[in-house]
Motif scaffolding. Sequence first.
Motif, PDB file in Angstrom:
ATOM      1  N   PRO A  94      47.001  29.938  41.883  1.00 49.16           N
ATOM      2  CA  PRO A  94      46.435  30.351  40.598  1.00 49.16           C
ATOM      3  C   PRO A  94      46.858  31.766  40.189  1.00 49.16           C
ATOM      4  O   PRO A  94      47.070  32.032  39.006  1.00 49.16           O
ATOM      5  CB  PRO A  94      44.920  30.270  40.833  1.00 49.16           C
ATOM      6  N   LEU A  95      46.997  32.654  41.165  1.00 54.98           N
ATOM      7  CA  LEU A  95      47.435  34.013  40.852  1.00 54.98           C
ATOM      8  C   LEU A  95      48.923  34.059  40.542  1.00 54.98           C
ATOM      9  O   LEU A  95      49.365  34.788  39.641  1.00 54.98           O
ATOM     10  CB  LEU A  95      47.093  34.954  42.013  1.00 54.98           C
ATOM     11  N   SER A 132      39.311  33.520  44.554  1.00 54.47           N
ATOM     12  CA  SER A 132      38.558  33.266  45.780  1.00 54.47           C
ATOM     13  C   SER A 132      38.042  31.841  45.768  1.00 54.47           C
ATOM     14  O   SER A 132      37.379  31.424  44.818  1.00 54.47           O
ATOM     15  CB  SER A 132      37.381  34.243  45.885  1.00 54.47           C
ATOM     16  N   ARG A 133      38.368  31.092  46.808  1.00 53.37           N
ATOM     17  CA  ARG A 133      37.923  29.697  46.883  1.00 53.37           C
ATOM     18  C   ARG A 133      36.595  29.556  47.617  1.00 53.37           C
ATOM     19  O   ARG A 133      35.716  28.822  47.201  1.00 53.37           O
ATOM     20  CB  ARG A 133      38.991  28.857  47.579  1.00 53.37           C
ATOM     21  N   HIS A 134      36.456  30.268  48.747  1.00 51.70           N
ATOM     22  CA  HIS A 134      35.229  30.154  49.554  1.00 51.70           C
ATOM     23  C   HIS A 134      34.345  31.394  49.470  1.00 51.70           C
ATOM     24  O   HIS A 134      33.290  31.425  50.104  1.00 51.70           O
ATOM     25  CB  HIS A 134      35.585  29.882  51.014  1.00 51.70           C
ATOM     26  N   GLY A 135      34.763  32.403  48.739  1.00 53.01           N
ATOM     27  CA  GLY A 135      33.914  33.578  48.542  1.00 53.01           C
ATOM     28  C   GLY A 135      34.315  34.818  49.318  1.00 53.01           C
ATOM     29  O   GLY A 135      33.830  35.906  49.023  1.00 53.01           O
ATOM     30  N   ALA A 136      35.189  34.692  50.316  1.00 54.11           N
ATOM     31  CA  ALA A 136      35.546  35.851  51.135  1.00 54.11           C
ATOM     32  C   ALA A 136      36.357  36.880  50.341  1.00 54.11           C
ATOM     33  O   ALA A 136      36.101  38.091  50.427  1.00 54.11           O
ATOM     34  CB  ALA A 136      36.324  35.407  52.371  1.00 54.11           C
ATOM     35  N   THR A 137      37.323  36.414  49.560  1.00 54.60           N
ATOM     36  CA  THR A 137      38.126  37.355  48.771  1.00 54.60           C
ATOM     37  C   THR A 137      37.272  37.994  47.688  1.00 54.60           C
ATOM     38  O   THR A 137      37.448  39.165  47.356  1.00 54.60           O
ATOM     39  CB  THR A 137      39.353  36.651  48.159  1.00 54.60           C
ATOM     40  N   ARG A 138      36.339  37.233  47.165  1.00 58.91           N
ATOM     41  CA  ARG A 138      35.403  37.799  46.178  1.00 58.91           C
ATOM     42  C   ARG A 138      34.587  38.943  46.802  1.00 58.91           C
ATOM     43  O   ARG A 138      34.386  39.983  46.164  1.00 58.91           O
ATOM     44  CB  ARG A 138      34.475  36.700  45.666  1.00 58.91           C
ATOM     45  N   LYS A 139      34.133  38.773  48.038  1.00 61.09           N
ATOM     46  CA  LYS A 139      33.373  39.839  48.698  1.00 61.09           C
ATOM     47  C   LYS A 139      34.236  41.084  48.865  1.00 61.09           C
ATOM     48  O   LYS A 139      33.763  42.216  48.681  1.00 61.09           O
ATOM     49  CB  LYS A 139      32.866  39.352  50.059  1.00 61.09           C
ATOM     50  N   MET A 140      35.503  40.878  49.219  1.00 61.00           N
ATOM     51  CA  MET A 140      36.400  42.031  49.341  1.00 61.00           C
ATOM     52  C   MET A 140      36.611  42.711  47.987  1.00 61.00           C
ATOM     53  O   MET A 140      36.651  43.935  47.897  1.00 61.00           O
ATOM     54  CB  MET A 140      37.742  41.603  49.927  1.00 61.00           C
ATOM     55  N   ALA A 141      36.736  41.906  46.924  1.00 59.64           N
ATOM     56  CA  ALA A 141      36.882  42.468  45.580  1.00 59.64           C
ATOM     57  C   ALA A 141      35.683  43.337  45.224  1.00 59.64           C
ATOM     58  O   ALA A 141      35.833  44.408  44.615  1.00 59.64           O
ATOM     59  CB  ALA A 141      37.051  41.344  44.557  1.00 59.64           C
ATOM     60  N   GLU A 142      34.510  42.900  45.620  1.00 54.98           N
ATOM     61  CA  GLU A 142      33.299  43.679  45.342  1.00 54.98           C
ATOM     62  C   GLU A 142      33.295  44.988  46.122  1.00 54.98           C
ATOM     63  O   GLU A 142      32.805  46.019  45.626  1.00 54.98           O
ATOM     64  CB  GLU A 142      32.066  42.835  45.661  1.00 54.98           C
ATOM     65  N   LEU A 143      33.839  44.981  47.356  1.00 54.73           N
ATOM     66  CA  LEU A 143      33.949  46.224  48.128  1.00 54.73           C
ATOM     67  C   LEU A 143      34.996  47.154  47.515  1.00 54.73           C
ATOM     68  O   LEU A 143      34.796  48.374  47.473  1.00 54.73           O
ATOM     69  CB  LEU A 143      34.296  45.917  49.583  1.00 54.73           C
ATOM     70  N   ILE A 144      36.118  46.599  47.063  1.00 49.66           N
ATOM     71  CA  ILE A 144      37.112  47.403  46.351  1.00 49.66           C
ATOM     72  C   ILE A 144      36.447  48.063  45.138  1.00 49.66           C
ATOM     73  O   ILE A 144      36.625  49.268  44.882  1.00 49.66           O
ATOM     74  CB  ILE A 144      38.304  46.522  45.895  1.00 49.66           C
ATOM     75  N   ALA A 145      35.672  47.275  44.396  1.00 45.65           N
ATOM     76  CA  ALA A 145      34.978  47.797  43.211  1.00 45.65           C
ATOM     77  C   ALA A 145      33.990  48.897  43.595  1.00 45.65           C
ATOM     78  O   ALA A 145      33.839  49.890  42.873  1.00 45.65           O
ATOM     79  CB  ALA A 145      34.256  46.661  42.492  1.00 45.65           C
ATOM     80  N   ARG A 179      37.688  40.606  37.595  1.00 45.12           N
ATOM     81  CA  ARG A 179      38.161  39.428  36.874  1.00 45.12           C
ATOM     82  C   ARG A 179      38.780  38.451  37.874  1.00 45.12           C
ATOM     83  O   ARG A 179      39.409  38.851  38.845  1.00 45.12           O
ATOM     84  CB  ARG A 179      39.204  39.791  35.820  1.00 45.12           C
ATOM     85  N   THR A 180      38.616  37.156  37.617  1.00 43.80           N
ATOM     86  CA  THR A 180      39.204  36.123  38.457  1.00 43.80           C
ATOM     87  C   THR A 180      40.099  35.233  37.604  1.00 43.80           C
ATOM     88  O   THR A 180      40.305  35.503  36.413  1.00 43.80           O
ATOM     89  CB  THR A 180      38.107  35.311  39.178  1.00 43.80           C
ATOM     90  N   VAL A 181      40.647  34.205  38.200  1.00 43.23           N
ATOM     91  CA  VAL A 181      41.484  33.243  37.472  1.00 43.23           C
ATOM     92  C   VAL A 181      41.018  31.836  37.823  1.00 43.23           C
ATOM     93  O   VAL A 181      40.478  31.605  38.907  1.00 43.23           O
ATOM     94  CB  VAL A 181      42.986  33.417  37.826  1.00 43.23           C
ATOM     95  N   PRO A 182      41.220  30.876  36.915  1.00 44.00           N
ATOM     96  CA  PRO A 182      40.822  29.500  37.232  1.00 44.00           C
ATOM     97  C   PRO A 182      41.757  28.874  38.250  1.00 44.00           C
ATOM     98  O   PRO A 182      42.920  29.280  38.385  1.00 44.00           O
ATOM     99  CB  PRO A 182      40.913  28.788  35.879  1.00 44.00           C
ATOM    100  N   ALA A 183      41.256  27.876  38.958  1.00 47.74           N
ATOM    101  CA  ALA A 183      42.084  27.121  39.895  1.00 47.74           C
ATOM    102  C   ALA A 183      43.137  26.333  39.130  1.00 47.74           C
ATOM    103  O   ALA A 183      42.974  26.034  37.936  1.00 47.74           O
ATOM    104  CB  ALA A 183      41.215  26.182  40.720  1.00 47.74           C
ATOM    105  N   VAL A 184      44.227  26.017  39.798  1.00 48.72           N
ATOM    106  CA  VAL A 184      45.219  25.120  39.210  1.00 48.72           C
ATOM    107  C   VAL A 184      45.077  23.757  39.881  1.00 48.72           C
ATOM    108  O   VAL A 184      44.534  23.645  40.977  1.00 48.72           O
ATOM    109  CB  VAL A 184      46.661  25.660  39.380  1.00 48.72           C
ATOM    110  N   SER A 185      45.567  22.728  39.206  1.00 46.51           N
ATOM    111  CA  SER A 185      45.384  21.367  39.694  1.00 46.51           C
ATOM    112  C   SER A 185      46.702  20.625  39.734  1.00 46.51           C
ATOM    113  O   SER A 185      47.583  20.863  38.899  1.00 46.51           O
ATOM    114  CB  SER A 185      44.398  20.613  38.783  1.00 46.51           C
TER     115      SER A 185
END
Length: 202
Positions: free
Chosen positions: A90-91, A14-27, A41-47
Amino acid sequence: MNPPNLSILVLYYSRHGATRKMAELIAQGIDSVSGCEAMLRTVPAVSTVAEATAPEFASEGAPYAELTDLVHCDALAFGSPGRFGNMAAPLKYFWECSTAQWLAGALVDKPACVFTTTGSMHGGQESTLLSMMIPLLHHGMLILGLPYSHPELMTTSTGGTPYGASHWAGLNGNHPISDESRTLTIALGRRLAETTRRNRPQ
């Protein structure tokens, strides 16, 4: 004697937080099922800069996923923002490093589901979800979607598909999750947990 909890990995970027919020609802949906617990669990950004490195630990939110998490989980919920109708880099990189787990059959017959967010309403929600299923199918996972027994699939105007949960997040990820998308996202997590518990070897 109570059986140990089933561990369900919720893997997301999640870059801006929206996917993270969905992950929390899934949880939330996973944790509502007796005997199941979500592991975020998340993954680090790639560069694009080869010398750039990410910190060893995430500065906020969930810890970084390790490939051993795939081995030890009983099921997987996989979430990504849409990137031109595809999963985030990143995924994709994380899955490209999972050859050893693929060779070992570590994920064969484990249930899985996918979820996404997009910046625009027609930003490729369904194609992103379908792209996310490809590595899971290669790993032999059992893919779950959302059945039309959920009436919200017929009324939603911001996301939610039979392929998985989705949310129109806006360009900066600041659109609130609609009631329909919230309901469908929690339901997807619950369905994954119920299926995992039902399929548990006796």
